[in-house]
Write a protein that holds these residues in place. Structure first.
Motif, PDB file in Angstrom:
ATOM      1  N   TYR A 130     -15.880   5.048  -6.836  1.00 48.09           N
ATOM      2  CA  TYR A 130     -15.085   4.028  -6.163  1.00 48.09           C
ATOM      3  C   TYR A 130     -14.981   4.357  -4.672  1.00 48.09           C
ATOM      4  O   TYR A 130     -14.318   5.315  -4.282  1.00 48.09           O
ATOM      5  CB  TYR A 130     -13.687   3.945  -6.771  1.00 48.09           C
ATOM      6  CG  TYR A 130     -13.636   3.412  -8.179  1.00 48.09           C
ATOM      7  CD1 TYR A 130     -14.800   3.217  -8.932  1.00 48.09           C
ATOM      8  CD2 TYR A 130     -12.430   3.108  -8.793  1.00 48.09           C
ATOM      9  CE1 TYR A 130     -14.756   2.731 -10.227  1.00 48.09           C
ATOM     10  CE2 TYR A 130     -12.366   2.621 -10.088  1.00 48.09           C
ATOM     11  CZ  TYR A 130     -13.531   2.443 -10.805  1.00 48.09           C
ATOM     12  OH  TYR A 130     -13.481   1.968 -12.086  1.00 48.09           O
ATOM     13  N   SER A 131     -15.613   3.560  -3.848  1.00 50.04           N
ATOM     14  CA  SER A 131     -15.589   3.769  -2.406  1.00 50.04           C
ATOM     15  C   SER A 131     -14.264   3.275  -1.838  1.00 50.04           C
ATOM     16  O   SER A 131     -13.490   2.568  -2.498  1.00 50.04           O
ATOM     17  CB  SER A 131     -16.739   3.021  -1.742  1.00 50.04           C
ATOM     18  OG  SER A 131     -16.564   1.621  -1.896  1.00 50.04           O
ATOM     19  N   SER A 132     -13.986   3.625  -0.577  1.00 48.34           N
ATOM     20  CA  SER A 132     -12.754   3.172   0.060  1.00 48.34           C
ATOM     21  C   SER A 132     -12.728   1.652   0.184  1.00 48.34           C
ATOM     22  O   SER A 132     -11.677   1.018   0.019  1.00 48.34           O
ATOM     23  CB  SER A 132     -12.605   3.815   1.443  1.00 48.34           C
ATOM     24  OG  SER A 132     -13.715   3.528   2.263  1.00 48.34           O
ATOM     25  N   SER A 133     -13.881   1.025   0.458  1.00 50.26           N
ATOM     26  CA  SER A 133     -13.919  -0.435   0.558  1.00 50.26           C
ATOM     27  C   SER A 133     -13.661  -1.086  -0.800  1.00 50.26           C
ATOM     28  O   SER A 133     -12.967  -2.101  -0.892  1.00 50.26           O
ATOM     29  CB  SER A 133     -15.266  -0.894   1.125  1.00 50.26           C
ATOM     30  OG  SER A 133     -16.334  -0.518   0.268  1.00 50.26           O
ATOM     31  N   ASN A 171      -6.807  10.951  -7.942  1.00 52.74           N
ATOM     32  CA  ASN A 171      -8.141  11.045  -7.336  1.00 52.74           C
ATOM     33  C   ASN A 171      -8.897   9.725  -7.410  1.00 52.74           C
ATOM     34  O   ASN A 171     -10.087   9.678  -7.111  1.00 52.74           O
ATOM     35  CB  ASN A 171      -8.944  12.145  -8.030  1.00 52.74           C
ATOM     36  CG  ASN A 171      -8.339  13.519  -7.819  1.00 52.74           C
ATOM     37  OD1 ASN A 171      -7.939  13.869  -6.705  1.00 52.74           O
ATOM     38  ND2 ASN A 171      -8.244  14.294  -8.897  1.00 52.74           N
ATOM     39  N   LYS A 172      -8.216   8.672  -7.848  1.00 51.90           N
ATOM     40  CA  LYS A 172      -8.791   7.331  -7.986  1.00 51.90           C
ATOM     41  C   LYS A 172      -9.894   7.289  -9.047  1.00 51.90           C
ATOM     42  O   LYS A 172     -10.857   6.539  -8.940  1.00 51.90           O
ATOM     43  CB  LYS A 172      -9.317   6.808  -6.645  1.00 51.90           C
ATOM     44  CG  LYS A 172      -8.242   6.763  -5.552  1.00 51.90           C
ATOM     45  CD  LYS A 172      -7.077   5.872  -5.941  1.00 51.90           C
ATOM     46  CE  LYS A 172      -6.069   5.676  -4.796  1.00 51.90           C
ATOM     47  NZ  LYS A 172      -5.287   6.901  -4.513  1.00 51.90           N
ATOM     48  N   LEU A 232     -11.872   0.191  -3.221  1.00 48.97           N
ATOM     49  CA  LEU A 232     -10.448   0.365  -3.485  1.00 48.97           C
ATOM     50  C   LEU A 232      -9.602  -0.572  -2.627  1.00 48.97           C
ATOM     51  O   LEU A 232      -8.455  -0.869  -2.971  1.00 48.97           O
ATOM     52  CB  LEU A 232     -10.040   1.815  -3.227  1.00 48.97           C
ATOM     53  CG  LEU A 232     -10.566   2.825  -4.248  1.00 48.97           C
ATOM     54  CD1 LEU A 232     -10.493   4.235  -3.681  1.00 48.97           C
ATOM     55  CD2 LEU A 232      -9.778   2.742  -5.552  1.00 48.97           C
ATOM     56  N   ASN A 233     -10.176  -1.049  -1.539  1.00 48.70           N
ATOM     57  CA  ASN A 233      -9.470  -1.977  -0.651  1.00 48.70           C
ATOM     58  C   ASN A 233      -9.844  -3.433  -0.913  1.00 48.70           C
ATOM     59  O   ASN A 233      -9.893  -4.254   0.003  1.00 48.70           O
ATOM     60  CB  ASN A 233      -9.745  -1.617   0.809  1.00 48.70           C
ATOM     61  CG  ASN A 233      -8.986  -0.388   1.257  1.00 48.70           C
ATOM     62  OD1 ASN A 233      -7.824  -0.216   0.901  1.00 48.70           O
ATOM     63  ND2 ASN A 233      -9.635   0.479   2.021  1.00 48.70           N
ATOM     64  N   ASP A 248       0.697   5.702   0.228  1.00 47.27           N
ATOM     65  CA  ASP A 248      -0.118   6.870   0.543  1.00 47.27           C
ATOM     66  C   ASP A 248      -0.072   7.866  -0.605  1.00 47.27           C
ATOM     67  O   ASP A 248       1.012   8.242  -1.074  1.00 47.27           O
ATOM     68  CB  ASP A 248       0.393   7.552   1.818  1.00 47.27           C
ATOM     69  CG  ASP A 248       0.205   6.688   3.048  1.00 47.27           C
ATOM     70  OD1 ASP A 248      -0.769   5.907   3.071  1.00 47.27           O
ATOM     71  OD2 ASP A 248       1.035   6.786   3.975  1.00 47.27           O
ATOM     72  N   ASN A 249      -1.242   8.281  -1.074  1.00 46.80           N
ATOM     73  CA  ASN A 249      -1.372   9.307  -2.101  1.00 46.80           C
ATOM     74  C   ASN A 249      -0.501   9.061  -3.337  1.00 46.80           C
ATOM     75  O   ASN A 249       0.271   9.934  -3.752  1.00 46.80           O
ATOM     76  CB  ASN A 249      -1.046  10.686  -1.512  1.00 46.80           C
ATOM     77  CG  ASN A 249      -1.912  11.016  -0.312  1.00 46.80           C
ATOM     78  OD1 ASN A 249      -3.127  10.831  -0.360  1.00 46.80           O
ATOM     79  ND2 ASN A 249      -1.302  11.507   0.748  1.00 46.80           N
ATOM     80  N   GLU A 287       0.840  -1.198   0.000  1.00 48.36           N
ATOM     81  CA  GLU A 287       0.000   0.000   0.000  1.00 48.36           C
ATOM     82  C   GLU A 287       0.875   1.247   0.000  1.00 48.36           C
ATOM     83  O   GLU A 287       1.944   1.274   0.611  1.00 48.36           O
ATOM     84  CB  GLU A 287      -0.918   0.005   1.227  1.00 48.36           C
ATOM     85  CG  GLU A 287      -1.962  -1.100   1.207  1.00 48.36           C
ATOM     86  CD  GLU A 287      -2.942  -0.967   2.355  1.00 48.36           C
ATOM     87  OE1 GLU A 287      -2.968   0.105   3.001  1.00 48.36           O
ATOM     88  OE2 GLU A 287      -3.682  -1.937   2.615  1.00 48.36           O
ATOM     89  N   THR A 290      -2.455   4.649  -9.888  1.00 44.35           N
ATOM     90  CA  THR A 290      -2.642   3.292  -9.390  1.00 44.35           C
ATOM     91  C   THR A 290      -2.946   2.374 -10.564  1.00 44.35           C
ATOM     92  O   THR A 290      -3.855   2.651 -11.356  1.00 44.35           O
ATOM     93  CB  THR A 290      -3.807   3.217  -8.384  1.00 44.35           C
ATOM     94  OG1 THR A 290      -3.531   4.085  -7.270  1.00 44.35           O
ATOM     95  CG2 THR A 290      -3.995   1.798  -7.875  1.00 44.35           C
TER      96      THR A 290
END
Length: 268
Positions: free
Chosen positions: A234-237, A109-110, A239-240, A75-76, A73, A80
């Motif tokens: 795209y939610s954080s979940s 910004n994903k 993306l995870n 950060d920023n 992982e 990706t």
């Protein structure tokens, strides 16, 4: 972060080589099941290793999300990369031609902004397969040539659907045809690639099942939408590595709004 074209060319070469190798191996596979009972083969794993190793060497500052491997992982990250080494592994393992290697590119910004998708046995008026490439801020290419989308995308006479849609959606008001291939990336792409197909419906899936195709359809004025008609974000979940909270409709906004009325999600 600028994505150097020569480095992207090297990734394209690796994806093309991996796709050709996947075709050679298709008749002699060792198949196993993951914990979730989905199919995986040695081809998925090998292609994943090859492409991820190359991306890491070329773009060490970028993050990577892959179906078959847990990656570091960051950060920023400026970009990706999202890899599905074989999308449609189930149909691939059975000898069908509707599978692909899919590499999506998300910006800082994903948002999906780039893609390389190679379906080596899925010809579009050709026997060379289909290789779609979209560099960030670039134009869409199909087999190295500028792509121009054709057909009426305002009226849904034909649509692409994933395999479980038959019982998850109500098709009683729909009077057109539905195409299903067993490959999420190709389902989302079909409205772009084929003049007669106007939209798609895809079951809740993972980020690697959407990202590359999502970038391509957005380059052609389409998008993915949730069943309430809102643009899919795209939610954080998600993306995870978690499954999407909802299925998605793909196409032009007004077309999808009509499709949601024609083929609403069932209350299960």
């Amino acid at each position: 972060m600028y994505l150097d074209k020569e480095k992207l060319d090297r990734i394209q070469e690796e994806i093309y080589s991996s796709g050709k190798w996947a075709v050679e191996k298709q008749g002699d596979l060792h198949i196993s099941l993951k914990e979730d009972k989905s199919v995986v083969t040695e081809v998925d794993i090998t292609i994943s290793h090859r492409i991820l190793a190359l991306i890491k060497s070329l773009f060490p500052d970028a993050a990577i999300i892959s179906e078959e491997e847990i990656t570091e992982e960051k950060d920023n990250p400026p970009y990706t990369f999202v890899l599905d080494p074989i999308d449609g592994t189930d149909v691939y393992s059975q000898g069908f031609p509707s599978f692909c290697i899919a590499l999506g590119i998300l910006d800082s910004n994903k948002e999906p902004v780039g893609a390389m998708i190679y379906a080596p046995r899925f010809g579009v008026g050709t026997d060379e397969g289909a290789f779609l490439r979209l560099d960030p801020e670039g134009e869409l290419l199909l087999n190295g040539r500028k792509f121009t989308m054709k057909g009426d995308k305002k009226t849904v006479r034909q649509l692409a659907v994933s395999s479980t849609c038959i019982w998850k959606f109500d098709f009683t008001k729909y009077r057109g045809k539905a195409r299903s291939l067993g490959c999420s990336i190709l389902h989302i792409l079909l409205p772009v690639l084929f003049p007669s197909i106007a939209a798609s419906i895809n079951e809740p899936s993972f980020i690697w099942d959407y990202a590359a195709a999502h970038a391509v359809i957005r380059s052609q004025g389409m998008d993915l939408f949730a069943p309430d008609g809102s643009r899919y974000v795209y939610s954080s979940s998600f993306l995870n590595r978690e499954r999407s909270e909802t299925p998605v409709y793909g196409g032009e906004k007004e077309t999808v709004e009509e499709l949601i009325k024609l083929c609403p999600q069932r209350e299960l």
